[in-house]
Enzyme design. Structure first.
Site, PDB file in Angstrom:
ATOM      1  N   HIS A   1       0.981  -1.346   0.025  1.00 32.12           N
ATOM      2  CA  HIS A   1       0.149  -0.013  -0.041  1.00 32.12           C
ATOM      3  C   HIS A   1       0.824   1.296   0.001  1.00 32.12           C
ATOM      4  O   HIS A   1       0.148   2.208  -0.086  1.00 32.12           O
ATOM      5  CB  HIS A   1      -0.973  -0.089   1.120  1.00 32.12           C
ATOM      6  CG  HIS A   1      -2.080  -0.960   1.254  1.00 32.12           C
ATOM      7  ND1 HIS A   1      -3.382  -0.815   0.771  1.00 32.12           N
ATOM      8  CD2 HIS A   1      -1.998  -2.339   1.535  1.00 32.12           C
ATOM      9  CE1 HIS A   1      -4.197  -1.680   0.508  1.00 32.12           C
ATOM     10  NE2 HIS A   1      -3.289  -3.024   0.950  1.00 32.12           N
TER      11      HIS A   1
ATOM     12  N   ASP B   1       3.550   9.808  -1.400  1.00 29.59           N
ATOM     13  CA  ASP B   1       2.443   8.961  -0.543  1.00 29.59           C
ATOM     14  C   ASP B   1       2.297   7.972  -1.512  1.00 29.59           C
ATOM     15  O   ASP B   1       1.976   8.195  -2.698  1.00 29.59           O
ATOM     16  CB  ASP B   1       1.250  10.044  -0.571  1.00 29.59           C
ATOM     17  CG  ASP B   1       0.351   9.696   0.471  1.00 29.59           C
ATOM     18  OD1 ASP B   1       0.163   8.289   0.958  1.00 29.59           O
ATOM     19  OD2 ASP B   1      -0.610  10.527   0.992  1.00 29.59           O
TER      20      ASP B   1
HETATM   21  P1  ADP Z   1      -2.750   7.074   5.058  1.00 31.80           P
HETATM   22  O1  ADP Z   1      -3.181   5.700   4.719  1.00 31.80           O
HETATM   23  O2  ADP Z   1      -1.183   7.216   4.748  1.00 31.80           O
HETATM   24  O3  ADP Z   1      -2.849   7.416   6.396  1.00 31.80           O
HETATM   25  P2  ADP Z   1      -4.611   8.169   3.319  1.00 31.80           P
HETATM   26  O4  ADP Z   1      -5.017   9.564   2.928  1.00 31.80           O
HETATM   27  O5  ADP Z   1      -4.538   7.128   2.068  1.00 31.80           O
HETATM   28  O6  ADP Z   1      -3.404   8.437   4.271  1.00 31.80           O
HETATM   29  O7  ADP Z   1      -5.795   7.583   4.182  1.00 31.80           O
HETATM   30  C1  ADP Z   1      -5.972   8.326   5.551  1.00 31.80           C
HETATM   31  C2  ADP Z   1      -7.526   7.957   5.984  1.00 31.80           C
HETATM   32  O8  ADP Z   1      -7.571   8.385   7.236  1.00 31.80           O
HETATM   33  C3  ADP Z   1      -8.724   8.368   5.279  1.00 31.80           C
HETATM   34  O9  ADP Z   1      -9.568   7.621   4.962  1.00 31.80           O
HETATM   35  C4  ADP Z   1      -8.957   9.644   5.928  1.00 31.80           C
HETATM   36  O10 ADP Z   1     -10.437  10.099   5.837  1.00 31.80           O
HETATM   37  C5  ADP Z   1      -8.714   9.235   7.242  1.00 31.80           C
HETATM   38  N1  ADP Z   1      -8.353  10.261   8.437  1.00 31.80           N
HETATM   39  C6  ADP Z   1      -7.330  11.374   8.028  1.00 31.80           C
HETATM   40  N2  ADP Z   1      -7.462  12.153   9.027  1.00 31.80           N
HETATM   41  C7  ADP Z   1      -8.273  11.735   9.926  1.00 31.80           C
HETATM   42  C8  ADP Z   1      -8.697  12.318  11.144  1.00 31.80           C
HETATM   43  N3  ADP Z   1      -8.104  13.384  11.756  1.00 31.80           N
HETATM   44  N4  ADP Z   1      -9.699  11.873  11.805  1.00 31.80           N
HETATM   45  C9  ADP Z   1     -10.432  10.522  11.274  1.00 31.80           C
HETATM   46  N5  ADP Z   1      -9.877  10.072  10.080  1.00 31.80           N
HETATM   47  C10 ADP Z   1      -8.854  10.650   9.467  1.00 31.80           C
HETATM   48  C1  G6P Z   2      -0.687   3.451   5.635  1.00 31.36           C
HETATM   49  C2  G6P Z   2      -0.264   2.135   5.662  1.00 31.36           C
HETATM   50  C3  G6P Z   2      -1.089   1.246   6.506  1.00 31.36           C
HETATM   51  C4  G6P Z   2      -1.142   1.677   7.770  1.00 31.36           C
HETATM   52  C5  G6P Z   2      -1.755   3.039   7.910  1.00 31.36           C
HETATM   53  C6  G6P Z   2      -2.074   3.785   9.368  1.00 31.36           C
HETATM   54  O1  G6P Z   2      -1.949   3.884   4.951  1.00 31.36           O
HETATM   55  O2  G6P Z   2      -0.040   1.811   4.513  1.00 31.36           O
HETATM   56  O3  G6P Z   2      -0.835  -0.092   6.413  1.00 31.36           O
HETATM   57  O4  G6P Z   2      -2.280   0.876   8.579  1.00 31.36           O
HETATM   58  O5  G6P Z   2      -0.940   4.014   7.232  1.00 31.36           O
HETATM   59  O6  G6P Z   2      -0.885   3.570  10.063  1.00 31.36           O
HETATM   60  P1  G6P Z   2      -0.784   2.650  11.299  1.00 31.36           P
HETATM   61  O7  G6P Z   2       0.654   2.804  11.786  1.00 31.36           O
HETATM   62  O8  G6P Z   2      -1.511   3.516  12.430  1.00 31.36           O
HETATM   63  O9  G6P Z   2      -1.469   1.337  11.201  1.00 31.36           O
END
Ligand code: ADP
Ligand code: G6P
Length: 735
Positions: free
Chosen positions: A166, A382
């Site tokens: 991912h 990202d």
């Molecule tokens: P990553 O997987 O690196 O965290 P993504 O943008 O792909 O980044 O996914 C982040 C997810 O977390 C999204 O579905 C978003 O809606 C959720 N998210 C981000 N910030 C918050 C927050 N402050 N509270 C709740 N959900 C959040």
């Molecule tokens: C990214 C990674 C996921 C991970 C998520 C949140 O999306 O690809 O594998 O679960 O971040 O991070 P965390 O360390 O809180 O699981």
């Protein structure tokens, strides 16, 4: 019924312990919703960590958790605090995360964490092995579990395994710096299908596989461990309808049903007439470009002061991995930057940045998405970025502008956004201005195009496409037309070898009886081989023929003292038992003077390659060179040589890391036929491994017993996987 086993670091549930009671709530994250159909509808199970460490559990609590997660079709893997420290905070998030996101300076390598990472990956693999049944699929997720595919494959080669990464896969130049690069790749290659979000990550992965493991890669297929592994890109989407419907409901909400946040947002929008809101949402992670964004925003305020008091940046950051020092530093830096800018630019009635450091419930995310005129998403790296897609899905009125970093995987599918380089503050400032001033008609046009695409490629589609592809890979690549040599086939060979009728056996040399070496002259026959050949030769009425592309001198050096029949240069010369060598074809060799200098220029330009001059052919060997360079040169050399040999009776033969130019009048097939004419035999056996041996498999009579070494497509009837297996088989049938 066959099921799919999903494996990820975290389970799609939240387990909370309160007063010795546990509460389990299904999580609504992107992966959980996307895989819902694979998980629930096909009776699947999900394996992962529950979020509670072993130390926090009493035996009673453990039983309760196990029961509760089982109800949700989940199985939890228990992790100790030490596991968590080294596997999750350590190797996953202090090593792999920065390495894969191009933060080499943050990448730590701690041997203890590596050991724990391996042992925790083994725990996950063992749990899979306990749950898996014949015909099931296993789908492993993300960088925390890179070694699990190979660990499962080692014990259950019959199970089809998918792996999805991912996060980005870095370029070879980054990946090669890591001490355990080989082990990580080998771990991933346990899968039958490996998925990435974008073609670029796929390309980087294939390049590392070629250069670090020196494996054969053809387009997106890797031949490894006698399997064919497919690598592909599957851009992950979101649950579009969920976000769209939530936004539609939100827009029709009565005053009384609105959330506290929404009421406050409305109040500010009313009080500060015409103020526009710019939104950013991410995990507090150094890959998300948060400091860059704030600095660029400040630069914007300075460059275009007319926007002061007319706009506001709402920045939502969710706490993440806060035990890792770099995350703590980032939090501090962000706090300071926001404080400084707010201190510098605020007026009595206006603060430029509203900053929240917390997770918010889904409804509040929708409040923010629907209330913001611009989304400013600026990661420096990202894998995908789902926030960008979520913003688009909630813009049901088709307005709003997305400013998106081109370093996010999502940017590839979101061309209608204003794409920016997160390191170029000038560009970010100008794009913010463009977004704020964009006419409604243009907003609508861009948003509509984005929505069409994001809604089509939903997370459900992503999961289905991956699973369909996995089914195909298993069906297509693992069905080899030849039959694997087994006890029954061995019995057939033995019966035929013991019969009183005449028999002949053709054995190719390199790649069949001995392994390839960097220098062709090093692949000499060994004691074991001589002993096997001796036993075969002793079989009554069997004529033993060594048939090779090697030249006469080499074969004579190695086997001149034996009584076997020898065929050299793919059939140019022959020595029947103890007789003298004879040339079977009168071949011209003048062409060599013209071709040799061409090959030599390729040797000069491609370090590690060499030309082998045989009596009737020339071979360019590239086993010992950089794989990518060799690939490039191969295309060049084929183009040059093909034009050179057109209208001649020369032909190009591609062997295993060698390309050979020889007369088209000779090949192993013709040589075999000529020997069969001289020595008519009822039973014919042939063993070979490469392209040049296919001539032999093709020309020999239908009744022949032909065996290919390796699993690629072949005209042979049977196959074995390795040279070791050929030797064992020959030994067994000779005895
Ligand atoms: P990553 O997987 O690196 O965290 P993504 O943008 O792909 O980044 O996914 C982040 C997810 O977390 C999204 O579905 C978003 O809606 C959720 N998210 C981000 N910030 C918050 C927050 N402050 N509270 C709740 N959900 C959040
Ligand atoms: C990214 C990674 C996921 C991970 C998520 C949140 O999306 O690809 O594998 O679960 O971040 O991070 P965390 O360390 O809180 O699981």
């Amino acid at each position: 019924m066959n099921k799919t086993i999903i494996v990820s670091n975290r389970l799609p549930l939240q387990v909370i312990i309160e007063n010795d009671q546990i509460e389990v709530t299904p999580s609504v994250g992107g992966l959980a919703t996307g895989l819902k159909s694979v998980h629930k509808e096909s009776n699947g199970i999900w394996i992962g960590w529950s979020g509670i460490t072993q130390e926090e559990l009493t035996p009673e609590l453990e039983t309760k958790i196990s029961k509760a997660v089982t109800k949700e079709q989940c199985v939890s893997v228990n992790l100790t605090q030490r596991d968590l420290d080294h596997y999750y905070y350590g190797f996953s998030n202090r090593t792999l995360w920065p390495l894969f996101h191009y933060f080499i300076e943050y990448t730590e390598y701690n041997p203890e964490s590596w050991e724990v990472y391996k042992s925790v990956n083994q725990k996950f693999a063992d749990t899979v092995l306990e749950q898996v049944n014949e015909g099931d699929n296993v789908w492993i997720q993300d960088y925390q579990l890179l070694l699990v595919p190979a660990m499962v494959k080692a014990k259950r080669p019959d199970i089809s395994i998918g792996f999805f990464n991912h996060i980005p896969f870095p370029s070879y130049e980054i990946f090669r710096t890591f001490p355990k690069r080989k082990e990580l790749l080998e771990g991933m290659l346990g899968a039958d299908l490996i998925g990435f979000h974008t073609y670029d990550y796929e390309r980087h992965f294939l390049s590392s596989v070629k250069r670090i493991l020196s494996l054969d890669v053809s387009f997106n297929k890797i031949t490894y461990d006698n399997r064919i592994i497919r690598v592909d890109s599957f851009p992950m989407g979101i649950d579009y309808e969920k976000f769209e419907n939530a936004a539609l409901d939100h827009n029709q909400m009565n005053e009384g049903d609105k959330s506290e946040i929404q009421k406050r947002l409305d109040q500010h929008l009313q009080n500060e007439d015409g103020i526009k809101m710019i939104l950013s949402i991410d995990r507090m992670d150094y890959t998300k470009g948060i400091p860059n964004r704030i600095k660029a925003f400040e630069y914007f305020l300075r460059k275009y002061p007319q926007f002061q008091e007319k706009i506001r940046l709402i920045m939502l950051a969710v706490p993440s991995r806060s035990q890792v020092p770099q995350y703590q530093k980032l939090k501090q830096e962000t706090d300071e930057l926001v404080g400084r800018i707010n201190g510098e630019y605020s007026t009595v009635s206006w603060t430029p940045i509203w900053y929240f450091y917390r997770a918010l419930p889904f409804e509040n995310l929708i409040d923010l998405y629907t209330s913001s005129d611009v989304a400013l998403i600026t990661p420096v790296r990202d894998g995908m970025n789902l926030v960008a897609k979520e913003y688009v899905a909630t813009r049901t009125r088709k307005d709003g502008v997305l400013v998106l970093s081109e370093m996010a995987g999502a940017s590839i599918e979101m061309n209608e956004a204003l794409l920016i380089n997160p390191f170029n503050f000038e560009e970010i400032a100008d794009s913010i201005k463009q977004a704020l001033e964009m006419p409604k008609a243009e907003q609508k046009q861009r948003m509509q195009a984005l929505q069409n695409r994001v809604s089509r490629y939903s997370v459900k589609k992503w999961a289905n496409e991956f699973m369909n592809s996995l089914d195909q890979v298993h069906k297509v690549y693992n069905v080899i037309e030849a039959e694997k040599v087994d006890e029954n086939i061995k019995a057939i060979f033995i019966k035929k070898l013991r019969s009183d009728e005449k028999k002949i056996m053709f054995l190719d040399y390199d790649g069949t009886l001995v392994n390839f070496t960097n220098n062709p002259q090093d692949a000499k026959p060994d004691k074991e081989l001589f002993s096997i050949l001796e036993k075969l030769h002793a079989i009554q009425g069997l004529k033993l023929v060594l048939i090779s592309g090697r030249d006469k001198e080499t074969l004579n050096n190695w086997f001149g003292h034996t009584p076997y029949t020898l065929v050299s240069d793919h059939g140019v010369s022959m020595r029947i038992e103890n007789e003298e060598w004879k040339t079977t074809e009168r071949l011209k060799t003048e062409w060599m003077e013209d071709i040799l200098p061409i090959l030599e220029t390729f040797v000069d330009r491609t370090p590690g390659t060499l030309v082998e001059k045989k009596k009737y052919s020339l071979a360019w060997h590239y086993r010992n060179t950089d794989v990518e360079l060799a690939e490039k040169r191969l295309v060049e050399i084929k183009t040059v040589l093909t034009s050179f040999i057109s209208n001649t009776d020369l032909t190009l033969l591609e062997g295993n890391k060698v390309i050979e130019i020889k007369s088209s009048k000779v090949n192993k097939g013709r040589a075999c036929s000529s020997l069969l004419n001289q020595f008519p035999s009822e039973h014919v056996f042939a063993f070979g491994d490469d392209w040049t041996d296919e001539f032999m498999f093709e020309e020999l009579p239908e009744r022949s017993q032909t065996v290919k070494v390796g699993v690629r497509k072949t005209k042979a009837k049977y196959y074995v996987k390795t040279i070791e297996e050929v030797r064992a088989f020959l030994k067994a049938i000779a005895e």
